[in-house]
Design a protein around this motif. Structure first.
Motif, PDB file in Angstrom:
ATOM      1  N   LEU A   1     -38.351  52.814 -56.695  1.00  0.00           N
ATOM      2  CA  LEU A   1     -38.526  54.105 -56.031  1.00  0.00           C
ATOM      3  C   LEU A   1     -37.549  55.056 -56.719  1.00  0.00           C
ATOM      4  O   LEU A   1     -36.359  54.757 -56.835  1.00  0.00           O
TER       5      LEU A   1
ATOM      6  N   TRP B   1     -35.047  57.920 -57.635  1.00  0.00           N
ATOM      7  CA  TRP B   1     -34.089  58.872 -57.084  1.00  0.00           C
ATOM      8  C   TRP B   1     -33.090  59.247 -58.193  1.00  0.00           C
ATOM      9  O   TRP B   1     -31.942  58.808 -58.199  1.00  0.00           O
TER      10      TRP B   1
ATOM     11  N   LEU C   1     -40.086  59.061 -55.165  1.00  0.00           N
ATOM     12  CA  LEU C   1     -39.379  59.674 -54.041  1.00  0.00           C
ATOM     13  C   LEU C   1     -39.084  61.105 -54.477  1.00  0.00           C
ATOM     14  O   LEU C   1     -39.591  62.056 -53.943  1.00  0.00           O
TER      15      LEU C   1
ATOM     16  N   ILE D   1     -37.269  59.373 -46.871  1.00  0.00           N
ATOM     17  CA  ILE D   1     -36.748  58.104 -47.403  1.00  0.00           C
ATOM     18  C   ILE D   1     -37.503  56.936 -46.759  1.00  0.00           C
ATOM     19  O   ILE D   1     -37.917  55.994 -47.431  1.00  0.00           O
TER      20      ILE D   1
ATOM     21  N   GLY E   1     -40.873  56.671 -48.338  1.00  0.00           N
ATOM     22  CA  GLY E   1     -40.713  56.156 -49.698  1.00  0.00           C
ATOM     23  C   GLY E   1     -40.494  54.652 -49.699  1.00  0.00           C
ATOM     24  O   GLY E   1     -41.098  53.915 -50.493  1.00  0.00           O
TER      25      GLY E   1
END
Ligand code: UDP
Length: 468
Positions: free
Chosen positions: A380, A382, A405, A421, A424
């Motif tokens: 994911l 970030w 994300l 979050i 995600g």
């Protein structure tokens, strides 16, 4: 391409030049060791610079790594005057200017090596910031190779900047542009951090990229099945050959003072107790940290999502105690319900290799991405700093190998809220997702690339052959 017996016996010396940041030094040393393991008659001298008034934790790192490698020696370059105030426009500009001022010292050091070494010096292998040393190589008749620590996509972007004026890049009416080898238009909001600093970082990157084509080859820790479109797009008469030699992964992990044996064992034992593919691992690289508000949102997102987690939590330097930034009762809840574990520095490679791990929330550093693909763990995205936004964009939009994300998050961005979050994390842990399937396929391709006869296996031997 197999080396002949007489080639295998040829003795030769390579000189690597690198900046001391761990994210540069560690991959460069890993590659040096790979070369030595493949060609026993090669020896390597690593010239490592020190920045003024900056303690260098990588010093002890390099000495630990090289202790068992007599064929690789380390020489510290002298510390010189720091760049003037005027030149301290951005960290990248500072480093580039500092490296330029080291050119005469590097020349002296290389001349000493050449005159005292019985073996021919056949190449300089230069870290990204060290391209000014190409001139030293040219003067002494030694070819230079670039060791590019990110991926070929980032290389292509940096080369493409040469064709654009700064105004083009920053022109808000032209927010997307073409980068050779990409199938999507490239959005300006995922440019590397440095490029967004108009007078400092951008100028430094522009000047650095200007020198790429003056090298004899560009070595990249990647593999052809992942980046063939971009490698093909860069295969022209003006660009030196690209040697895709990866994934080169340090399976022993990175020693770190914040992870002793007891902490390490605690983490691995806890993972052993978790069901297969049930745990999300959150880790944001060697520099990734969040302020108290963002840390709280992550904690709430984890709580709401229902996933089990291992969280490498390091808050920003202004917060003295990571756990103080968590919502009240969070730690008690986590322990009572057996829902997770919090650590500081994580043994990331071992963690990603563990069968309990089912997903990875990552800052998208290139090493972390290669490690996740190697072990087949979906990510994911970030991104936080450096060129991580570009890598997140490639993983999600170009390759479909990660769940989105954020693509354009930076330290100055607004908070990512707990609900986002939570969603995600749920998408990441979807057992039947297309991304999970694709990551599994890419894992197989990554493994194949480095096996006998694989594309990276051939490429690294071709490189040694070309060098000696
Ligand atoms: N790493 C680790 N434990 C941590 C954080 C990072 O072992 O808690 C390792 C990780 O496995 C990777 C490297 O540090 O090999 C980070 O490199 P990457 O290129 O992903 O990001 P950077 O830190 O350079 O931004």
């Amino acid at each position: 391409m197999a080396l002949t017996l007489s080639e295998m016996k040829k003795k030769a010396e390579l000189i690597f030049i690198t900046t001391p940041a761990i994210g540069h030094l560690a991959p460069v040393l890993e590659f040096a060791q790979q070369l030595i393991n493949l060609h026993h008659h090669l020896s390597i001298t690593v010239l490592c610079m020190k920045f003024p008034n900056t303690p260098s934790p990588s010093d002890s790192y390099a000495r630990t790594v090289l202790a068992s490698q007599p064929q690789i020696q380390l020489i510290d370059l002298p510390e010189v005057e720091p760049p003037s105030q005027e030149q301290q426009k951005s960290p990248e500009y500072y480093v580039f200017t500092y490296v330029e001022s080291l050119v005469p010292h590097v020349k002296d050091t290389i001349q000493n090596i050449v005159s005292s070494n019985p073996n021919p010096v056949v190449g300089l292998v230069l870290d990204f910031f060290c391209v000014p040393m190409i001139d030293v190589g040219n003067e002494l008749g030694i070819p230079s190779y670039l060791y590019f620590i990110s991926n070929v996509g980032c290389l292509s972007l940096m080369l493409s900047l040469q064709k654009r004026t700064i105004e083009d890049v920053f022109n808000k009416s032209d927010p997307e542009f073409l980068v050779p080898g990409f199938s999507n238009l490239f959005p300006s909001n995922v440019l590397p951090n440095a490029c967004l600093n108009k007078d400092g970082g951008y100028v430094a990157f522009y000047k650095i990229a200007q020198r790429f084509r003056d090298t004899k080859g560009i070595i990249v820790n990647t593999f052809s099945d992942l980046e063939h479109d971009i490698i093909d797009a860069l295969s022209d008469d003006h660009t030196p050959p690209i040697y895709a030699i990866g994934p080169l992964i340090n399976l022993k992990g990175h020693p770190n003072p914040n992870l002793d044996q007891a902490k390490h064992d605690l983490i691995m034992k806890w993972l052993d107790e978790q069901p297969e593919s049930s745990v999300v691992f959150l880790c944001f690289g060697s520099w990734g940290s969040f302020g108290p508000s963002q840390t709280r949102e992550i904690a709430l997102g984890l709580q709401r999502s229902g996933v089990t987690f291992l969280w490498a939590l390091r808050s920003s330097p202004t917060t003295d105690n990571e756990e103080k930034t968590l919502p009240e009762g969070f730690l008690e809840w986590m322990e009572l319900e057996g829902r997770g574990m919090i650590c500081g520095w994580a043994p990331q490679v071992e963690v990603l290799a563990h069968k309990a791990i089912g997903g990875f929330v990552s800052h998208c550093g290139w090493n972390s991405i290669l490690e996740s693909l190697w072990f087949g763990v979906p990510t994911l995205t970030w991104p936080i700093y450096a060129e991580h936004q570009l890598i997140a964009f490639m993983m999600v939009k170009e390759w479909g190998l990660a769940v989105e994300l954020r693509l354009d998050y930076r330290r100055t961005s607004a908070l990512v809220m707990a609900e986002e979050i939570e969603q995600g994390l749920k998408n990441l842990m979807d057992k039947d997702s297309e991304v999970r399937k694709k990551v599994q396929e890419m894992k197989e391709k990554a493994k194949k690339a480095v096996l006998s006869g694989g594309s990276s296996f051939i490429s690294v031997r071709q490189l040694i052959d070309d060098m000696i």
